[in-house]
Scaffold this active site. Structure first.
Site, short mmCIF file in Angstrom:
data_model
loop_
_atom_site.label_atom_id
_atom_site.label_comp_id
_atom_site.label_asym_id
_atom_site.label_seq_id
_atom_site.Cartn_x
_atom_site.Cartn_y
_atom_site.Cartn_z
N ASP A 267 0.85 -1.19 0.00
CA ASP A 267 0.00 0.00 0.00
C ASP A 267 0.89 1.25 0.00
O ASP A 267 1.79 1.35 -0.82
CB ASP A 267 -0.96 -0.08 1.19
CG ASP A 267 -2.08 0.94 1.13
OD1 ASP A 267 -2.98 0.78 0.28
OD2 ASP A 267 -2.04 1.91 1.90
N ASP B 91 -7.53 -9.55 -4.71
CA ASP B 91 -7.34 -8.11 -4.48
C ASP B 91 -8.24 -7.30 -5.42
O ASP B 91 -8.05 -7.33 -6.65
CB ASP B 91 -5.87 -7.75 -4.71
CG ASP B 91 -5.53 -6.34 -4.23
OD1 ASP B 91 -6.43 -5.49 -4.13
OD2 ASP B 91 -4.34 -6.10 -3.97
N HIS C 195 -6.85 -6.92 -0.44
CA HIS C 195 -5.80 -5.90 -0.35
C HIS C 195 -4.86 -6.18 0.84
O HIS C 195 -3.64 -6.04 0.71
CB HIS C 195 -6.44 -4.51 -0.23
CG HIS C 195 -5.45 -3.40 -0.11
ND1 HIS C 195 -4.41 -3.24 -1.00
CD2 HIS C 195 -5.32 -2.40 0.81
CE1 HIS C 195 -3.70 -2.17 -0.64
NE2 HIS C 195 -4.22 -1.66 0.45
#
Lengths: 134, 309
Positions: B113, B251, B280
């Protein structure tokens, strides 16, 4: 849901206090939001001379204080404050419901690709109690 | 090693000694376990080091020093109270400050991320100190954004002016239900982990970064971080560091067929993409498997580099 929120004249503040309930440091992140507040409160004309006020569905009055930041378009931020009896605690549940209605009113006013339906759907996705009531 | 404010089942999963460093004036929390070549595990929004709790013991047992910082604004680190305190370059500089203070060499950076743009900013400016990259569910180019990030429902609505401070601030939507929705085994996440992410963001003011980070994702060329992402893409395309790409099969924030594939085009020498069970927050569903994959990757010979330890 229609947005039962309306702009009102400044209330009598004697015996009242201003209680901060929601703050935004970057109102122009999506510029259409800044434009909404500019036209709703005639900010190009009144600038920082006085706050704006709205009445929420509960009848409570909320004050909008707009914030300027050097080098950036005005307003850059906004504080929403509840106008409450000076020594009375906030009714948190009522404030939460009122804020949700104010967000509805704002999103509907911003318009374009922003819709109250999407706000409701987002609120339901995150299981907000206020969103479930709509 | 967490305070009694955390539930017992969370404390049991995080026995690591807290350490603190002063970075750019902020107090940054990190853990530093084991000894050997360093592996730095980087989280994003709205997580903290806890995301890597299943990585730390196996990596330490395998002979590595494991450093896990909490980004300023998250976890047990200091949480600035104004949105303007948070910038992408500022967060990269915070990480750079920590890694310079620790004087790490031969670093393997595990980027997830926002740990991607920040960690890669370190790696691409300190390549003499970096041994390898592990890339998971992130991005490093200005456009196109992920389809998920262009949608008003729910993503752009969630962090819109005033909606962000209400939904993610007052109601902690991202650290609670948001993460819950972004794992595969949601019951397990709710029972074992959700409280850890919620407990470190106890009040609306502590959650500021949860709606500030989304506002740094470039959606067009006017975005504040556009040039930094252009630089990241350009520099990454020249990067020859050994790399491993790991992605969650499920994801739906950074679709592996788009994002993992683009990293592979940027880093054609990279291993992978290896798909694991995960949305995610793939660390929640496949932590031990990814840790084992990292150990295997680091033990394998890479051109011009000797296998260690």
């Amino acid at each position: 849901m229609s947005a039962p929120v309306c702009v009102v004249e400044p209330p009598e503040l004697v015996g009242k206090r201003i209680a901060a309930v929601l703050m935004e440091d970057r109102i122009g992140h999506y510029p259409e939001f800044r434009a909404f507040f500019e036209r709703t409160f005639e900010l190009a004309h009144i600038k920082l001379s006085r706050p704006g006020y709205v009445a929420a569905p509960s009848g409570a009055i909320y004050q909008f204080v707009f914030i300027g930041r050097s080098g950036l378009p005005f307003p850059d931020g906004v504080e929403i404050n509840a106008v409450v009896d000076a020594l009375e605690p906030l009714d948190d549940a009522r404030v939460d419901t009122d804020l949700w209605a104010i967000l509805h009113w704002m999103i509907s006013g911003v318009g374009g690709s922003w819709s109250a339906q999407d706000l409701d759907a987002t609120g339901r996705l995150y299981r907000l109690a206020a969103a479930k009531e709509n | 090693m967490l305070s009694p404010a955390f539930p017992a089942h969370i404390r049991d999963q995080w026995p690591f000694a807290p350490r603190f460093a002063r970075v750019n004036g902020w107090r940054m929390h990190y853990v530093d376990e084991g000894s050997g070549d360093p592996i730095v595990l980087l989280h994003g929004n709205p997580a903290w080091g806890f995301l890597y709790r299943d990585f730390i013991p196996p990596l330490v047992r395998a002979g590595y020093r494991v450093v896990v910082p909490d980004m300023i604004g998250f976890g047990l680190s200091e949480k600035p109270a104004r949105e303007q305190a948070h910038t992408l370059d500022g967060h990269s500089a915070n990480l750079i400050a920590l890694l310079r203070q620790l004087n790490l060499n031969g670093v393997t950076l595990v980027c997830h991320d926002w740990g991607g743009p920040t960690g890669l900013s370190y790696a691409l400016t300190h390549q003499d100190r970096v041994r390898a990259l592990v890339i998971m569910s992130t991005w490093a180019w200005p456009s196109p954004p992920s389809e998920f990030h262009t949608r008003i429902f729910p993503w752009r609505m969630m962090h819109a002016p005033l909606v962000g401070p209400y939904l993610l601030g007052k109601h902690n939507a991202l650290a609670g239900r948001g993460m819950y929705l972004s794992v595969v085994d949601r019951d397990r996440f709710r029972q074992r982990a959700q409280a850890a992410y919620e407990a470190v963001l106890p009040d609306p003011a502590t959650r500021l970064l949860t709606w500030t980070w989304p506002r740094w994702i470039p959606l067009d060329a006017h975005a504040r971080a556009w040039q930094r992402f252009e630089w990241l893409e350009q520099e990454l395309s020249r990067c020859t560091l050994p790399a491993l790409i790991v992605w969650g099969r499920e994801d739906d924030v950074f679709d592996p067929t788009v994002f993992a594939a683009r990293f592979k085009r940027l880093l054609p020498h990279a291993q992978g993409p290896h798909l694991v069970t995960g949305r995610h927050f793939l660390q929640e569903d496949s932590g031990p498997e990814i840790a084992a994959r990292i150990i295997e990757f680091l033990r394998a010979p890479h051109p011009g580099r000797a296998p260690t330890p």
